[in-house]
Design an enzyme around this catalytic site. Structure first.
Site, mmCIF file in Angstrom:
data_model
loop_
_atom_site.group_PDB
_atom_site.id
_atom_site.type_symbol
_atom_site.label_atom_id
_atom_site.label_comp_id
_atom_site.label_asym_id
_atom_site.label_seq_id
_atom_site.Cartn_x
_atom_site.Cartn_y
_atom_site.Cartn_z
ATOM 1 N N THR A 12 0.640 9.681 2.602
ATOM 2 C CA THR A 12 1.302 8.513 3.356
ATOM 3 C C THR A 12 0.015 7.423 3.662
ATOM 4 O O THR A 12 -1.088 7.976 3.870
ATOM 5 C CB THR A 12 1.909 8.883 4.673
ATOM 6 N N ALA A 108 11.145 2.480 -4.377
ATOM 7 C CA ALA A 108 10.614 1.408 -3.361
ATOM 8 C C ALA A 108 9.141 0.970 -3.666
ATOM 9 O O ALA A 108 8.821 -0.101 -3.814
ATOM 10 C CB ALA A 108 10.685 1.761 -2.032
ATOM 11 N N ASP A 109 8.241 2.046 -3.917
ATOM 12 C CA ASP A 109 6.821 1.748 -4.094
ATOM 13 C C ASP A 109 6.694 0.954 -5.507
ATOM 14 O O ASP A 109 5.688 0.115 -5.557
ATOM 15 C CB ASP A 109 6.039 3.171 -4.067
ATOM 16 N N THR A 132 1.712 10.447 -7.514
ATOM 17 C CA THR A 132 1.979 11.702 -7.772
ATOM 18 C C THR A 132 2.731 11.811 -9.256
ATOM 19 O O THR A 132 2.606 12.718 -9.926
ATOM 20 C CB THR A 132 3.236 12.066 -6.733
#
Length: 258
Positions: A12, A108-109, A132
């Protein structure tokens, strides 16, 4: 100030903005079972260590690809900041048409990165995000999200080597190899990852360019972007803060006028 939170599968990333300026950023591990108060302790400690206060935060925007974490983060924002955060997802104004079979499927990213890239470059762009998963997203010269590619991320590949072989060690730190011909196991794995992913990136970008048929800017982001870009001639720019910048832009497009 604005707190931007990019919640990924592994890490995060937090960014604190004063108007348009990113004043500080932090990276913490994403943990599905973290409680509201554990988030409060962690983030307050990060703020305290750099001279910031919870009261400094007036708004929060979140991009999250880990649904089990989102509820805890929302409750954390309400409890510790007394703020209802903006969540990037359906119904949020991005200013970018999404040409995808099911737009809700796009992470969303990936949309946040696309918004930031077009806002900055104003041309047809490919964004490569080394997260990832390693993703490739195409934004047209009209600012439209046109789709992309998802491939296994670098650390996923390394973990697969470790868990699926008997004698290969876990490798978590990578560096630019002095040679493709390595003389020990760790160096061999390092060369395989760095040169292998550079080849993967160049191959996919080349195929995308051939299919799209237009000149494209290529920008990379994510933890190992700079390392892979150093071995990949097709990457034009590296921006470690692309996602945080995109969150700030989307916040500006959705904030309520006083």
């Amino acid at each position: 100030m604005l707190l931007a939170m990019d919640i990924g599968n592994t890490n995060t990333v937090l960014g604190l903005f004063n108007e348009q300026r990113l004043v500080h950023d932090w990276r913490i591990r994403t943990e599905v079972n973290t409680t509201v108060d554990e988030y409060g302790i962690a983030i307050r400690s990060l703020f305290d260590a750099h001279g910031f206060f919870v009261a400094d935060v007036g708004s929060v925007i979140i991009s999250c690809v880990v649904p089990p974490v989102l509820n805890s983060i929302e409750r954390f924002c309400r409890k510790y900041f007394n703020i209802q955060p903006i969540i990037v997802g359906p119904g949020i104004r991005t200013g970018m048409p999404i040409f995808y079979d099911n737009p809700k499927e796009v992470g969303a990213d990936r949309i946040v990165n696309a918004v930031a890239a077009y806002d900055y470059y104003r041309c047809a762009t490919i964004v490569v995000d080394f997260g990832t998963a390693t993703t490739f997203d195409y934004i047209s010269d009209k600012g439209e999200y046109m789709g992309g590619v998802i491939s296994p991320g670098i650390m996923i590949s390394c973990e697969a080597l470790f868990f699926k072989t008997s004698k290969l060690p876990r490798v978590e730190i990578f560096a630019r190899p002095p040679s493709v011909l390595a003389k020990n196991t760790i160096a061999s794995m390092n060369a395989g990852i760095v040169y292998g992913y550079a080849g993967l990136v160049e191959g996919i970008i080349t195929r995308m360019r051939n299919e799209i048929g237009t000149n494209l800017k290529v920008v990379a982001t994510g933890g190992l972007a700079a390392l892979i870009a150093s071995e990949c001639s097709l990457i034009d720019d590296v921006d470690d803060y692309l996602t945080l910048k995109g969150l700030r832009i989307i916040f500006e497009r959705n904030k309520k006028n006083p």
